[in-house]
Design a protein around this motif. Structure first.
Motif, short mmCIF file in Angstrom:
data_model
loop_
_atom_site.label_atom_id
_atom_site.label_comp_id
_atom_site.label_asym_id
_atom_site.label_seq_id
_atom_site.Cartn_x
_atom_site.Cartn_y
_atom_site.Cartn_z
N PHE A 1 0.88 -1.17 0.00
CA PHE A 1 0.00 0.00 0.00
C PHE A 1 0.91 1.21 0.00
CE2 PHE A 1 -2.02 -3.56 2.01
CZ PHE A 1 -3.34 -3.51 1.61
N GLU A 2 0.72 2.09 -0.97
CA GLU A 2 1.65 3.21 -1.06
C GLU A 2 0.92 4.48 -1.48
OE1 GLU A 2 4.99 2.37 -3.51
OE2 GLU A 2 6.10 4.13 -2.84
N ASN A 3 1.13 5.55 -0.74
CA ASN A 3 0.53 6.86 -1.01
C ASN A 3 -1.00 6.79 -0.99
OD1 ASN A 3 3.11 7.89 -1.26
ND2 ASN A 3 3.16 7.53 -3.47
N ILE A 4 -1.51 6.69 0.21
CA ILE A 4 -2.94 6.58 0.45
C ILE A 4 -3.35 7.75 1.36
CG2 ILE A 4 -4.78 5.08 1.38
CD1 ILE A 4 -3.29 3.51 -0.70
N THR A 5 -4.35 8.52 0.95
CA THR A 5 -4.72 9.67 1.80
C THR A 5 -5.73 9.30 2.89
OG1 THR A 5 -6.54 10.38 0.37
CG2 THR A 5 -4.35 11.32 -0.08
N GLY A 6 -6.36 8.14 2.77
CA GLY A 6 -7.34 7.73 3.77
C GLY A 6 -6.82 6.59 4.63
N HIS A 7 -7.75 5.73 5.07
CA HIS A 7 -7.41 4.59 5.91
C HIS A 7 -7.30 3.33 5.06
CE1 HIS A 7 -8.71 7.36 8.97
NE2 HIS A 7 -9.97 7.32 8.56
N ILE A 8 -6.58 2.36 5.59
CA ILE A 8 -6.59 1.05 4.93
C ILE A 8 -7.94 0.39 5.24
CG2 ILE A 8 -5.46 -1.19 4.67
CD1 ILE A 8 -3.82 1.32 3.74
N ALA A 9 -8.28 0.34 6.51
CA ALA A 9 -9.57 -0.27 6.89
C ALA A 9 -10.06 0.37 8.17
CB ALA A 9 -9.41 -1.78 7.07
N ALA A 10 -11.19 1.05 8.09
CA ALA A 10 -11.80 1.63 9.29
C ALA A 10 -13.07 0.84 9.59
CB ALA A 10 -12.12 3.10 9.08
N LEU A 11 -12.99 -0.01 10.62
CA LEU A 11 -14.10 -0.89 10.98
C LEU A 11 -14.67 -0.41 12.30
CD1 LEU A 11 -11.99 -3.84 9.86
CD2 LEU A 11 -14.17 -3.30 8.81
N ASP A 12 -15.42 0.67 12.20
CA ASP A 12 -15.91 1.31 13.43
C ASP A 12 -17.26 1.95 13.20
OD1 ASP A 12 -15.11 3.30 11.72
OD2 ASP A 12 -14.15 4.52 13.25
N LYS A 13 -18.10 1.26 12.43
CA LYS A 13 -19.37 1.89 12.07
C LYS A 13 -20.51 1.55 13.04
CE LYS A 13 -17.50 3.97 8.66
NZ LYS A 13 -16.11 3.71 9.08
N GLU A 14 -20.26 0.64 13.99
CA GLU A 14 -21.27 0.36 15.00
C GLU A 14 -20.94 1.22 16.21
OE1 GLU A 14 -23.75 -1.35 14.07
OE2 GLU A 14 -22.86 -2.23 12.28
N THR A 15 -21.65 2.32 16.32
CA THR A 15 -21.24 3.33 17.30
C THR A 15 -22.21 3.45 18.48
OG1 THR A 15 -22.37 4.95 15.95
CG2 THR A 15 -20.00 4.74 15.61
N ASP A 16 -23.18 2.53 18.58
CA ASP A 16 -24.17 2.65 19.66
C ASP A 16 -23.62 2.22 21.03
OD1 ASP A 16 -26.04 3.64 17.97
OD2 ASP A 16 -27.05 1.73 17.62
N ASP A 17 -22.43 1.65 21.04
CA ASP A 17 -21.83 1.17 22.28
C ASP A 17 -22.72 0.17 23.01
OD1 ASP A 17 -19.64 2.65 21.72
OD2 ASP A 17 -20.05 4.25 23.16
N ILE A 18 -23.26 -0.78 22.23
CA ILE A 18 -24.05 -1.84 22.84
C ILE A 18 -23.38 -3.20 22.59
CG2 ILE A 18 -26.29 -0.67 22.79
CD1 ILE A 18 -26.82 -2.03 20.09
N GLY A 19 -22.14 -3.18 22.21
CA GLY A 19 -21.41 -4.43 22.02
C GLY A 19 -21.29 -4.88 20.57
N ALA A 20 -21.84 -4.09 19.65
CA ALA A 20 -21.79 -4.49 18.24
C ALA A 20 -20.45 -4.10 17.63
CB ALA A 20 -22.93 -3.82 17.48
#
Ligand code: CA
Length: 765
Positions: free
Chosen positions: A592-611
């Motif tokens: 992976f070379e010259n990337i302006t974002g993330h490789i993998a952002a796995l944080d879309k369950e934001t309700d804080d209920i364990g998901a």
């Protein structure tokens, strides 16, 4: 027309639409039979109410079993006395209410003395993963639920419940037997139980439900396969086949768990029985090849909360764990969950006459608090097992002999009473219906045909559109492929190169490949170049569908290359959406070379209920260079303990200048929150922003070993007070960069396009 002479006599009504059905129900007398005509019944809400008698029930059945299918927005409610329902199939849709089959019309009109038999509910899922429903809700008294086939629940909510929310449903004497509970995939959150009896609100009421001879086939939704939450229930002769979880005596007392079989076959996270509360009896159960640990042990006795409110953890008192057999089961957990709140060890209990045999492992017992409140007597172990206490365990020469049911039974001179398995034990054959197949047609990646795709514009798009599940799209080695349309990955699909050189993908949409519901993706020797991507923020090479996906997906990236993701900011490699869940995401041997974002952002369950968004994340043998965002963000918020992921393995990577972009909101090169297993080993971090790890719940495993930090921030581990870093399993604090010198990694960079092999890399201390 099909001949309509299957049912004879005046009391038989063959009905062909909802009007006829309603009239037949209104007119029905004891002994009448109402049959639904063959075919698809779409969007029908059946209310089956009436009063039969014990000798003359009113029956709702079908013209021919297997030929009547309720689809769309259909469901069934029962109310009254002595009603029988037989042969309905629910599939291709989902209930518009919160239950598919309910044993009540409303809170006041319940079903008593009724029977539900040979019905099928097959993947009848709400398309919104996080919208809750039940498939079967049992209320009233004296109902029998038998020989049903229930498979593929994937949305939020328990598959089958016994409801105790009105007094008319208490002491119910329901019998749930010979049902086939087919596979339920990991849900990734609380609410994936297969059977629950009661709730914490009525957990001190007697339910008196008998659950016997049911087959649980890989019902993996969450940690609790069964959640017992009321008193005086019995579980007998059930088979749990490769289930990742336990029969959990979560609330309520005086439960009997007798003569069940738990088969793990060495599969990860398979468990047995978990005991909480008082006067629980767990006897004569047979366990084989269960590998789960902590709350998913082959047997788990929890610590409790002193003076616990009903919804927390009532201490174990006066419980008996006797005459059970454990063959090749890895973990027996006593005092599990011991912490500042759960501080009361089990009392006045006994563990006697059990057999513990393991071919390879000698330390089976994990003790997390005092065990002086447990009496151990006459337990027999294999020769190699370390006894838990000085008395109460006797070593024996044990051999395993297969019995006529196919179970490996321990034999020894010291085993005086032969171990037997009941003839009533559930099997795949004696449960469910005889006429609805238990075979699952699961198509896996790389199982289809190879389709050669010529270079050019949208050739890949067209090939993907015309592909079948499991197909392999073979792109020409070293050639260019343009996409002016996003490729929809609707089923398992592989993209690979015809040779050693990677084909190059340019894409003019914001997304190159979109994984849709039912899709999985394998990328093998493919190069993604962001050169022609639109000049907007937020592009990504791979994304999941924006909508919720009811099916779990898999993503493998192997020997791939991602470069020039620079046209605008926040250009990611992988972008996932809320309401999606991956069984595995694996990124290996890639650059992976010259990337302006993330490789993998796995944080879309934001309700804080364990998901969370992924169960297993693997990042191995990759080279990351000039990544402005994070290499990885993994997030599991909240303190729910119903699940066991995510599992993370980051091994043998080189991270070079990662995380410093001004748009990187995580302010870290890797940000891990609530991850349960953190294996971070043999990596090189050079010129990297801080790695952050925050421990929230459970007993997270942290292996940070042999990493080399050069000109990078230290790794930061934070968490709740209870996480004493020194006590974390296998935690290696020696990651101080001053202790290491760095190998020159420039040859690796040069080699990067050919694929990496860091096998020879040595970290020099
Ligand atoms: Ca649960």
């Amino acid at each position: 027309m099909t001949p309509r002479n299957i049912h004879k006599g005046n009391s038989n009504n063959l009905v062909s639409d909802i009007m006829e059905f309603n009239k037949a129900v209104t007119d029905a007398s004891p002994g009448d039979v109402i049959s639904l005509t063959n075919g698809v019944w779409k969007d029908v809400e059946l209310v089956f109410e009436g009063k039969g008698t014990e000798t003359h029930p009113i029956k709702l059945t079908v013209e021919e079993k297997g030929s009547v299918i309720l689809e769309g927005a259909s469901n069934l409610q029962l109310a009254g006395e002595y009603l029988e329902v037989e042969g309905l199939i629910f599939k291709n849709g989902f209930t518009p209410t919160n239950t598919v089959i309910s044993f009540r019309k409303n809170r006041n009109e319940l079903a008593n003395n009724c029977r539900l038999t040979e019905c099928v509910i097959d993947n009848y899922n709400n398309s919104e993963r996080n919208v809750q429903d039940y498939w079967v809700a049992i209320y009233g008294k004296n109902n029998r639920i038998d020989h049903n086939h229930i498979v593929g629940k994937k949305n939020l909510g328990v598959t089958m419940i016994v409801g105790l929310d009105t007094k008319e449903s208490l002491q119910n004497n329901h019998i749930i037997e010979y049902n086939y509970f087919g596979p339920r995939p990991t849900f990734g959150n609380n609410g994936g139980e297969t059977l629950r009896i009661g709730t914490s609100h009525n957990s001190l009421e007697n339910s008196n439900t008998l659950v016997q001879s049911n087959y649980f086939d890989r019902t993996n939704g969450e940690h609790e396969i069964i959640s017992n939450k009321s008193c005086q229930n019995t579980y007998k002769y059930n088979t749990f086949f490769e289930c990742t979880g336990t029969l959990t005596l979560r609330h309520g007392n005086e439960t009997l768990v007798d003569g069940n079989v738990f088969i793990g076959n060495g599969k990860p996270s398979t468990g047995g029985v978990r005991v909480i509360n008082e006067t629980q009896t767990v006897i004569n159960n047979y366990h084989f090849g269960l590998t789960g640990y902590r709350f998913r042990g082959a047997f788990v006795m929890m610590n409790g909360v002193p003076d616990s409110p009903p919804h927390r953890y009532v201490p174990v008192i006066d419980s008996k764990i006797n005459n059970n057999t454990f063959i090749n089961c890895d973990n027996i957990q006593l005092g599990a969950g011991s912490d500042a709140e759960r501080s009361q060890a089990p009392k006045a209990s006994e563990i006697s006459n059990n057999i513990f045999y393991h071919e390879t492992k000698s330390n089976l017992f994990t003790v997390s608090d005092a065990i002086s409140g447990i009496k151990f007597e006459n337990n027999i172990t294999g020769k190699n097992i370390e006894p838990l206490t000085a008395n109460g365990f006797e070593k024996a020469s044990i051999e395993l002999v297969e019995n006529n049911q196919g179970f490996l039974i321990p034999k020894s001179d010291q085993i005086k009473t032969p171990i037997t398995i009941s003839e009533n034990i559930a099997t795949k054959e004696n449960t469910g219906t005889t006429w609805y197949s238990k075979k699952q047609n699961i198509v896996t990646l790389n199982s289809g045909k190879i389709i050669k795709v010529a270079p050019g514009i949208n050739t890949l798009f067209n090939a993907a559109n015309n592909s079948q599940p499991g197909d392999i799209l073979e792109l020409t080695s070293g050639e260019s492929y343009g996409l002016t349309k996003t490729v929809k990955v609707k089923h398992p699909l592989t993209l690979k190169s015809s040779g050693v050189k990677k084909p190059i993908l340019f894409f003019e949409r914001m997304i190159a490949l979109e994984i849709q519901n039912g899709g999985s993706l394998f990328l093998d020797h493919i190069k993604f170049d962001g050169l022609h991507s639109p000049d907007y923020a937020g592009n990504s090479a791979i994304a999941t569908c924006k909508k919720s996906m009811i099916q779990n997906y898999k993503l493998f990236i192997d020997h791939c290359e991602f470069k020039n993701f620079t046209v605008n900011h926040s250009f990611d490699v992988l972008r996932v959406s809320e309401g999606t869940f991956a069984d595995i995401i694996s990124i290996q041997n890639s650059t992976f070379e010259n990337i302006t974002g993330h490789i993998a952002a796995l944080d879309k369950e934001t309700d804080d209920i364990g998901a969370y968004n992924v169960e297993h994340f693997v990042m191995k043998n990759n080279l990351f260079t000039n990544i402005q965002g994070a290499a990885l963000r993994l997030y599991r918020g909240g303190k729910d303990e119903s699940t066991f992921g995510p599992f993370l393995n980051v091994n043998h990577n080189v991270f070079d200048n990662v995380g410093y972009g001004s748009k990187n909101k995580y302010k870290a090169m890797m940000s891990l929150y609530g991850v349960q297993v953190n294996d971070i080993t043999n990596n090189i971090f050079t010129n990297c922003k801080r790695m952050k790890m925050h421990l929230v719940v459970g007993e997270p495993i942290v292996n940070i070993i042999n990493n080399n930090l050069y000109n990078s921030d230290d790794i930061q581990i934070t968490g709740d007070e209870k996480y004493n870093i020194e006590n974390l399993w296998n935690f290696n604090p020696e990651f101080n960069k001053d202790d290491y010198s760095l190998l020159d990694i420039s040859p690796l960079k040069a080699k990067g396009t050919e694929g990496l092999d860091l096998g020879l890399l040595k970290i020099i201390k």
